[in-house]
Design a protein around this motif. Sequence first.
Motif, PDB file in Angstrom:
ATOM      1  N   ALA A  64       0.912   0.450  -6.029  1.00  0.00           N
ATOM      2  CA  ALA A  64       0.724  -0.557  -7.219  1.00  0.00           C
ATOM      3  C   ALA A  64       0.567  -1.934  -6.260  1.00  0.00           C
ATOM      4  CB  ALA A  64       1.498  -0.280  -8.140  1.00  0.00           C
ATOM      5  N   LEU A  65       1.992  -2.100  -5.540  1.00  0.00           N
ATOM      6  CA  LEU A  65       1.732  -3.483  -5.059  1.00  0.00           C
ATOM      7  C   LEU A  65       0.873  -3.666  -3.953  1.00  0.00           C
ATOM      8  CD1 LEU A  65       5.803  -3.642  -5.134  1.00  0.00           C
ATOM      9  CD2 LEU A  65       4.228  -4.913  -6.457  1.00  0.00           C
ATOM     10  N   SER A  66       0.297  -2.631  -3.615  1.00  0.00           N
ATOM     11  CA  SER A  66      -0.584  -2.910  -2.053  1.00  0.00           C
ATOM     12  C   SER A  66      -1.948  -2.432  -2.265  1.00  0.00           C
ATOM     13  CB  SER A  66       0.070  -2.480  -1.026  1.00  0.00           C
ATOM     14  OG  SER A  66       0.125  -1.105  -1.106  1.00  0.00           O
ATOM     15  N   ARG A  67      -2.236  -2.369  -3.658  1.00  0.00           N
ATOM     16  CA  ARG A  67      -3.435  -1.771  -4.152  1.00  0.00           C
ATOM     17  C   ARG A  67      -4.927  -2.639  -3.465  1.00  0.00           C
ATOM     18  NH1 ARG A  67      -1.404  -3.627  -8.881  1.00  0.00           N
ATOM     19  NH2 ARG A  67      -2.557  -5.261  -9.655  1.00  0.00           N
ATOM     20  N   HIS A  68      -5.815  -1.873  -3.281  1.00  0.00           N
ATOM     21  CA  HIS A  68      -7.115  -2.637  -2.542  1.00  0.00           C
ATOM     22  C   HIS A  68      -7.505  -3.691  -3.710  1.00  0.00           C
ATOM     23  CE1 HIS A  68     -10.548  -3.082  -0.256  1.00  0.00           C
ATOM     24  NE2 HIS A  68     -11.564  -2.956  -1.534  1.00  0.00           N
ATOM     25  N   GLY A  69      -7.784  -4.981  -3.216  1.00  0.00           N
ATOM     26  CA  GLY A  69      -8.327  -6.110  -3.693  1.00  0.00           C
ATOM     27  C   GLY A  69      -7.353  -7.017  -4.507  1.00  0.00           C
ATOM     28  N   TYR A  70      -5.909  -6.546  -4.425  1.00  0.00           N
ATOM     29  CA  TYR A  70      -4.810  -7.285  -5.239  1.00  0.00           C
ATOM     30  C   TYR A  70      -4.054  -8.169  -4.013  1.00  0.00           C
ATOM     31  CZ  TYR A  70      -0.380  -8.000  -7.416  1.00  0.00           C
ATOM     32  OH  TYR A  70       0.919  -8.421  -7.858  1.00  0.00           O
ATOM     33  N   VAL A  71      -4.218  -9.585  -4.588  1.00  0.00           N
ATOM     34  CA  VAL A  71      -3.250 -10.559  -3.621  1.00  0.00           C
ATOM     35  C   VAL A  71      -2.129 -10.667  -4.193  1.00  0.00           C
ATOM     36  CG1 VAL A  71      -3.473 -13.076  -2.801  1.00  0.00           C
ATOM     37  CG2 VAL A  71      -5.675 -11.619  -3.179  1.00  0.00           C
ATOM     38  N   PRO A  72      -1.031 -10.115  -3.504  1.00  0.00           N
ATOM     39  CA  PRO A  72       0.246 -10.280  -3.896  1.00  0.00           C
ATOM     40  C   PRO A  72       0.680 -11.934  -4.225  1.00  0.00           C
ATOM     41  CG  PRO A  72       0.376  -9.465  -1.868  1.00  0.00           C
ATOM     42  CD  PRO A  72      -1.214  -9.532  -2.101  1.00  0.00           C
ATOM     43  N   ASP A  73       1.530 -11.993  -4.947  1.00  0.00           N
ATOM     44  CA  ASP A  73       2.134 -13.393  -5.363  1.00  0.00           C
ATOM     45  C   ASP A  73       3.520 -13.347  -4.292  1.00  0.00           C
ATOM     46  OD1 ASP A  73       0.549 -13.992  -7.321  1.00  0.00           O
ATOM     47  OD2 ASP A  73       1.786 -13.072  -8.820  1.00  0.00           O
ATOM     48  N   ASP A  76       6.232 -11.138  -4.652  1.00  0.00           N
ATOM     49  CA  ASP A  76       5.996  -9.591  -4.561  1.00  0.00           C
ATOM     50  C   ASP A  76       5.985  -9.413  -3.089  1.00  0.00           C
ATOM     51  OD1 ASP A  76       5.217  -9.269  -7.460  1.00  0.00           O
ATOM     52  OD2 ASP A  76       2.943  -9.500  -7.027  1.00  0.00           O
TER      53      ASP A  76
END
Length: 169
Positions: A64-73, A76
Amino acid sequence: MPTTMLDQATAMIENAWGQPIEALEVLGVRRPSEDPLLRCAMHTRAALAITDSAVTVHQDRLHALSRHGYVPDFYDLDRITETAVKLRVAHAESRAYLQAIRRVVGAREAAAPGVEAPAVRLDGTPVLLLPADGCRLNQETGPPDSGASKDRARHQPDSVQPLICIKPF
């Protein structure tokens, strides 16, 4: 084919005891225990179930924290690192529990009732211990002559043969 370590442990235990895991769970909690190795295997499997669940939770969180298209804060990144460390620890614990179950199953197989230990001789007859290369004795000549064997031959019947043969591991 088993996919998780818990599935592997379940398959190992079922194969070793020849019963489904549900029946073994009932037998494993009885007191006094009729089969202490089963009790040990079932307790270890219960601990493995907990760490297997932790592995699943940490994997889901990491995905969930490293899913495709997600830019972590920024905050995070610490959560990702902590989750990865916890996942490694949970995997290591699961591997340790699985190895412990392998050892218990191996101990059960080694202590199989079909395998008997050599009988203890209490009559005072000497036992001949031979090295691995000396295990093939000629029935006519017997063990190598040490000089004292001629005196012993009068007191021992002809059917006495070496009882134990030590072989290197």
